[in-house]
Design a protein around this motif. Sequence first.
Motif, mmCIF file in Angstrom:
data_model
loop_
_atom_site.group_PDB
_atom_site.id
_atom_site.type_symbol
_atom_site.label_atom_id
_atom_site.label_comp_id
_atom_site.label_asym_id
_atom_site.label_seq_id
_atom_site.Cartn_x
_atom_site.Cartn_y
_atom_site.Cartn_z
ATOM 1 N N ARG A 59 1.915 -8.291 0.647
ATOM 2 C CA ARG A 59 0.925 -7.036 1.991
ATOM 3 C C ARG A 59 0.524 -5.941 1.506
ATOM 4 N N VAL A 61 -0.001 -2.088 3.347
ATOM 5 C CA VAL A 61 0.126 -1.309 3.700
ATOM 6 C C VAL A 61 -0.585 0.027 3.511
ATOM 7 N N ASP A 66 1.537 -1.806 8.237
ATOM 8 C CA ASP A 66 1.339 -3.560 7.623
ATOM 9 C C ASP A 66 -0.033 -4.418 8.126
#
Length: 364
Positions: A59, A61, A66
Amino acid sequence: MIRFENVTKRYRGTAKPALTDVDFEVLRGEFVFLVGASGSGKSTCLRMILREETPTDGRVVVLGRDLRTLSNRKVPYFRRHVGAVFQDFRLLPTKTVFQNVAFTLQVIGSSRGFIQQAVPEVLALVGLAGKEKRFPHELSGGEQQRVAIARALANRPQILLADEPTGNLDPGTSVDIMQLLARINAGGTTVVMATHEAGFVDQMQRRVIELRHGEMVRDERHGGYGDTSSLPSLAPEPERGAAAVAALTAVLEVQREAAIAAAAGLDPTDVPDDDEDAPAAAPYRDAVAPAPAPPAVPPAPAPMAADDVAEEPEGEASTPPTAPHTQSIPVQLTEVDVEELGLADRLGLRRDESDGDDEVGPTS
């Protein structure tokens, strides 16, 4: 500010991932260089920060959000906090400098008073005060890039992404742009820049993240460009003029004839007359006459010492390579085409009247 957590990105139809298990964090106020050869994944990282791409695994961020969970409707609001500068400037050719910068504020609904105050301030910051009424075609490449930077800063973003911002500029102008980006960073803006300019990276000694075939191979706080073996060398080869070749040919011809005369036991300075000493001259004439015409650059004769004649490469004269001269040409867009081509979306400028919630992450 920006965090990549074991990010892998695979594009459909490709066997090798564009990014493989990339993991790093950029803190508020940092200046970070992304370096590596073409195809190493630098631009993919920037597109992920701008939410143009999403990771296959892991992921990303940014500003506390996110980006995988960020809906498409919220992306334009998110991009208002992230400025972007590209190699090709992407200015609107039918608008003045002032209008190009004000355009970013108009489409998000900024008040007329704020625009009238903010645009001159940001133009002064990038060194374009007094050029508000000029059109892009009236500016140099460096000035066009300054307009693009001013447009990216008009909404006072917390992050500035720069994808090869000096790629279309000459060396002197590139230095000015780098100094401008350093001043912007000194004001508190986080700057992430993808570049091939090894000289700037080595001189500035900022944080360097190096990518190679999609993998992160180095994260150095005060680093240089690193391996420059893949960069082309611009050192010119020695130039061989036609006059030099002709002079060398004449010298070697004299030396060749002298060597033949010496081998025949004759004095090379005693050039015989056609009517006198015919018997004695015959061996000399017989030795010289059968010799074929010399080549353009004949090899040195065997009896000569190696130090007597400087070696010279055969063949035609080579000319030094010259760097291609490129002239930046802004993308030809009309105002009607802006929305269709996605420029407003890419710059975080789409305005949605039905939803006024533009708070994404912490704000400055």
